[in-house]
Motif scaffolding. Structure first.
Motif, PDB file in Angstrom:
ATOM      1  N   PRO A   1      -2.518 -77.941 -22.112  1.00 24.52           N
ATOM      2  CA  PRO A   1      -0.965 -78.247 -22.086  1.00 24.52           C
ATOM      3  C   PRO A   1       0.048 -78.158 -21.082  1.00 24.52           C
ATOM      4  CG  PRO A   1      -1.066 -78.234 -24.184  1.00 24.52           C
ATOM      5  CD  PRO A   1      -2.088 -77.925 -23.607  1.00 24.52           C
ATOM      6  N   PRO A   2       0.836 -78.701 -20.760  1.00 28.08           N
ATOM      7  CA  PRO A   2       2.367 -78.236 -19.508  1.00 28.08           C
ATOM      8  C   PRO A   2       3.088 -77.201 -21.363  1.00 28.08           C
ATOM      9  CG  PRO A   2       2.044 -79.754 -19.439  1.00 28.08           C
ATOM     10  CD  PRO A   2       0.959 -80.314 -20.382  1.00 28.08           C
ATOM     11  N   GLU A   3       2.431 -76.780 -22.368  1.00 29.67           N
ATOM     12  CA  GLU A   3       4.182 -76.667 -23.642  1.00 29.67           C
ATOM     13  C   GLU A   3       3.051 -75.305 -23.819  1.00 29.67           C
ATOM     14  OE1 GLU A   3       3.858 -80.714 -23.630  1.00 29.67           O
ATOM     15  OE2 GLU A   3       2.256 -79.738 -23.782  1.00 29.67           O
ATOM     16  N   PHE A   4       1.997 -75.423 -23.062  1.00 30.45           N
ATOM     17  CA  PHE A   4       1.284 -74.160 -23.858  1.00 30.45           C
ATOM     18  C   PHE A   4       1.503 -72.450 -22.119  1.00 30.45           C
ATOM     19  CE2 PHE A   4      -2.433 -71.330 -21.952  1.00 30.45           C
ATOM     20  CZ  PHE A   4      -2.517 -70.307 -23.097  1.00 30.45           C
ATOM     21  N   TRP A   5       1.275 -73.297 -21.028  1.00 28.72           N
ATOM     22  CA  TRP A   5       2.127 -72.743 -20.438  1.00 28.72           C
ATOM     23  C   TRP A   5       3.148 -72.702 -20.420  1.00 28.72           C
ATOM     24  CZ3 TRP A   5      -1.774 -70.157 -18.145  1.00 28.72           C
ATOM     25  CH2 TRP A   5      -3.196 -70.674 -18.081  1.00 28.72           C
ATOM     26  N   GLN A   6       4.274 -73.479 -20.829  1.00 28.68           N
ATOM     27  CA  GLN A   6       5.187 -73.030 -21.073  1.00 28.68           C
ATOM     28  C   GLN A   6       5.901 -71.880 -22.045  1.00 28.68           C
ATOM     29  OE1 GLN A   6       7.462 -76.511 -21.714  1.00 28.68           O
ATOM     30  NE2 GLN A   6       6.954 -76.974 -19.832  1.00 28.68           N
ATOM     31  N   ASP A   7       4.848 -72.049 -23.406  1.00 31.98           N
ATOM     32  CA  ASP A   7       5.020 -70.960 -23.801  1.00 31.98           C
ATOM     33  C   ASP A   7       4.610 -69.839 -23.256  1.00 31.98           C
ATOM     34  OD1 ASP A   7       6.171 -72.761 -26.038  1.00 31.98           O
ATOM     35  OD2 ASP A   7       4.036 -72.523 -27.014  1.00 31.98           O
ATOM     36  N   TYR A   8       3.242 -69.949 -22.851  1.00 32.56           N
ATOM     37  CA  TYR A   8       2.563 -68.529 -21.794  1.00 32.56           C
ATOM     38  C   TYR A   8       3.802 -67.855 -21.467  1.00 32.56           C
ATOM     39  CZ  TYR A   8      -0.346 -65.395 -19.575  1.00 32.56           C
ATOM     40  OH  TYR A   8      -1.263 -64.400 -18.963  1.00 32.56           O
ATOM     41  N   LEU A   9       4.765 -68.948 -20.329  1.00 35.11           N
ATOM     42  CA  LEU A   9       4.934 -67.678 -19.592  1.00 35.11           C
ATOM     43  C   LEU A   9       6.353 -67.354 -19.633  1.00 35.11           C
ATOM     44  CD1 LEU A   9       4.228 -70.904 -15.997  1.00 35.11           C
ATOM     45  CD2 LEU A   9       3.821 -67.996 -16.508  1.00 35.11           C
ATOM     46  N   THR A  10       6.544 -67.987 -20.570  1.00 40.02           N
ATOM     47  CA  THR A  10       8.095 -67.405 -21.221  1.00 40.02           C
ATOM     48  C   THR A  10       8.172 -65.892 -21.836  1.00 40.02           C
ATOM     49  OG1 THR A  10       9.149 -70.104 -21.726  1.00 40.02           O
ATOM     50  CG2 THR A  10      10.033 -68.444 -23.016  1.00 40.02           C
ATOM     51  N   ILE A  11       7.082 -66.104 -22.541  1.00 42.87           N
ATOM     52  CA  ILE A  11       7.159 -65.241 -23.175  1.00 42.87           C
ATOM     53  C   ILE A  11       6.427 -62.948 -22.930  1.00 42.87           C
ATOM     54  CG2 ILE A  11       4.498 -65.193 -23.973  1.00 42.87           C
ATOM     55  CD1 ILE A  11       4.724 -63.993 -27.003  1.00 42.87           C
ATOM     56  N   THR A  12       5.568 -64.101 -21.666  1.00 45.28           N
ATOM     57  CA  THR A  12       5.382 -62.651 -20.797  1.00 45.28           C
ATOM     58  C   THR A  12       6.096 -62.932 -20.394  1.00 45.28           C
ATOM     59  OG1 THR A  12       4.645 -64.985 -19.321  1.00 45.28           O
ATOM     60  CG2 THR A  12       2.710 -63.637 -20.516  1.00 45.28           C
ATOM     61  N   ALA A  13       7.735 -63.732 -19.637  1.00 42.21           N
ATOM     62  CA  ALA A  13       8.619 -63.311 -18.352  1.00 42.21           C
ATOM     63  C   ALA A  13       9.710 -62.605 -19.205  1.00 42.21           C
ATOM     64  CB  ALA A  13       8.820 -64.643 -18.239  1.00 42.21           C
ATOM     65  N   ASP A  14      10.212 -62.880 -20.909  1.00 37.88           N
ATOM     66  CA  ASP A  14      10.949 -62.068 -21.140  1.00 37.88           C
ATOM     67  C   ASP A  14      10.650 -60.866 -21.576  1.00 37.88           C
ATOM     68  OD1 ASP A  14      12.530 -64.371 -21.597  1.00 37.88           O
ATOM     69  OD2 ASP A  14      11.029 -65.031 -23.874  1.00 37.88           O
ATOM     70  N   THR A  15       9.190 -60.318 -21.444  1.00 36.46           N
ATOM     71  CA  THR A  15       8.471 -59.305 -21.295  1.00 36.46           C
ATOM     72  C   THR A  15       8.734 -58.374 -20.150  1.00 36.46           C
ATOM     73  OG1 THR A  15       7.143 -59.535 -23.091  1.00 36.46           O
ATOM     74  CG2 THR A  15       6.934 -57.295 -21.963  1.00 36.46           C
ATOM     75  N   ILE A  16       9.054 -58.965 -19.313  1.00 31.78           N
ATOM     76  CA  ILE A  16       8.780 -57.929 -17.921  1.00 31.78           C
ATOM     77  C   ILE A  16      10.796 -57.628 -17.492  1.00 31.78           C
ATOM     78  CG2 ILE A  16       8.459 -58.252 -15.310  1.00 31.78           C
ATOM     79  CD1 ILE A  16       6.416 -59.738 -16.237  1.00 31.78           C
ATOM     80  N   HIS A  17      11.475 -58.979 -18.160  1.00 34.30           N
ATOM     81  CA  HIS A  17      12.420 -59.165 -17.713  1.00 34.30           C
ATOM     82  C   HIS A  17      13.206 -58.014 -18.303  1.00 34.30           C
ATOM     83  CE1 HIS A  17      12.828 -63.554 -15.840  1.00 34.30           C
ATOM     84  NE2 HIS A  17      12.413 -62.537 -15.023  1.00 34.30           N
ATOM     85  N   ARG A  18      12.751 -57.809 -19.373  1.00 29.55           N
ATOM     86  CA  ARG A  18      13.379 -56.680 -20.458  1.00 29.55           C
ATOM     87  C   ARG A  18      12.578 -55.092 -20.052  1.00 29.55           C
ATOM     88  NH1 ARG A  18      10.641 -54.474 -24.769  1.00 29.55           N
ATOM     89  NH2 ARG A  18       9.370 -56.140 -24.660  1.00 29.55           N
ATOM     90  N   LEU A  19      12.165 -55.272 -20.092  1.00 27.87           N
ATOM     91  CA  LEU A  19      11.265 -54.059 -19.613  1.00 27.87           C
ATOM     92  C   LEU A  19      12.435 -53.386 -17.614  1.00 27.87           C
ATOM     93  CD1 LEU A  19       7.643 -54.157 -20.615  1.00 27.87           C
ATOM     94  CD2 LEU A  19       9.316 -52.766 -21.401  1.00 27.87           C
ATOM     95  N   ARG A  20      12.003 -53.802 -17.033  1.00 27.07           N
ATOM     96  CA  ARG A  20      12.700 -53.969 -15.612  1.00 27.07           C
ATOM     97  C   ARG A  20      13.485 -54.929 -14.982  1.00 27.07           C
ATOM     98  NH1 ARG A  20      10.676 -53.121 -10.208  1.00 27.07           N
ATOM     99  NH2 ARG A  20      11.360 -51.057  -9.437  1.00 27.07           N
ATOM    100  N   PRO A  21      14.854 -55.783 -15.488  1.00 26.56           N
ATOM    101  CA  PRO A  21      15.356 -56.384 -14.878  1.00 26.56           C
ATOM    102  C   PRO A  21      15.182 -56.946 -13.271  1.00 26.56           C
ATOM    103  CG  PRO A  21      16.650 -55.079 -16.323  1.00 26.56           C
ATOM    104  CD  PRO A  21      15.369 -54.555 -16.068  1.00 26.56           C
TER     105      PRO A  21
END
Length: 214
Positions: free
Chosen positions: A143-163
């Motif tokens: 479901p889209p909700e799965f991918w929203q969670d997936y993209l949010t958690i991976t994006a948060d990690t990337i943005h935190r490490l290297r804005p």
């Protein structure tokens, strides 16, 4: 036979230079690239003067020796203006991993994007290949909700490490689920910085392309 009706179409000029030419190098990596492949692809990048270099990694390839080899190769290819795009693919047993534990699967992918961001310093990361294309084939339709969670958690990690690194989502199936996910990604405040489309040739030629573009 479906293309002649486009013969008189006039290409649109782009005087601002707002298109960049990119090249995907190497196969999807689960091991360190061969010296022969690196030599050939480095020569190709230099010959074309490509603005964008794209590489793809399977989770199996997100480990020190592979990332180190790839990082040294990218350093030889890129300039200060080069955009490096890194895509995270799927392991061969991804469906089983997800079935065993959703949380463990997500934690493993967070680890992958963490290492990719630290080692390769990419300009853009695509954390998931075509969620409703290859993603659906590999993981099953989620479901889209799965991918929203997936993209949010991976994006948060990337943005935190290297804005400076941007996170991208690419649509490819253009059905209801992909449209819902795209609309979410395009919303102001979403963790997605770059939106894109993957277009593939079909047996109907321009007829299929017209449908996809619409």
């Amino acid at each position: 036979r479906s293309y002649p009706r486009y013969a008189d179409e006039r290409p649109q000029e782009r005087p601002e230079g707002d298109f960049a030419i990119g090249v995907k190098i190497l196969p999807e990596l689960s091991a360190a690239p061969s010296a022969h492949a690196l030599q050939n692809d480095t020569a190709l990048i230099r010959l074309l003067g490509a603005d964008v270099i794209s590489v793809s990694l399977k989770p199996d390839g997100v480990r020190g020796e592979v990332l180190d080899s790839l990082n040294r190769a990218l350093d030889l290819m890129r300039t200060d203006a080069t955009v490096v795009v890194v895509t995270l693919g799927y392991s061969d047993d991804a469906r089983q991993q997800l079935a065993n534990s959703r949380q463990q699967y997500l934690r493993a992918r967070v680890r992958d994007v963490d290492l990719i961001t630290r080692w390769l310093r990419p300009s853009i990361v695509i954390p998931a290949v075509d969620p409703y294309g290859r993603g659906a084939t590999t993981l099953g339709i989620q479901p889209p909700e799965f991918w929203q969670d997936y993209l949010t958690i991976t994006a948060d990690t990337i943005h935190r490490l290297r804005p400076a690194t941007r996170v991208a989502y690419s649509a490819s199936s253009y059905g209801t689920r992909d449209s819902v996910l795209y609309a979410w990604a395009a919303t102001r405040g979403s963790p997605i910085d770059v939106l894109g489309f993957s277009l593939f040739p079909g047996f109907d030629g321009a007829a299929t392309l017209d449908t996809r573009i619409r």
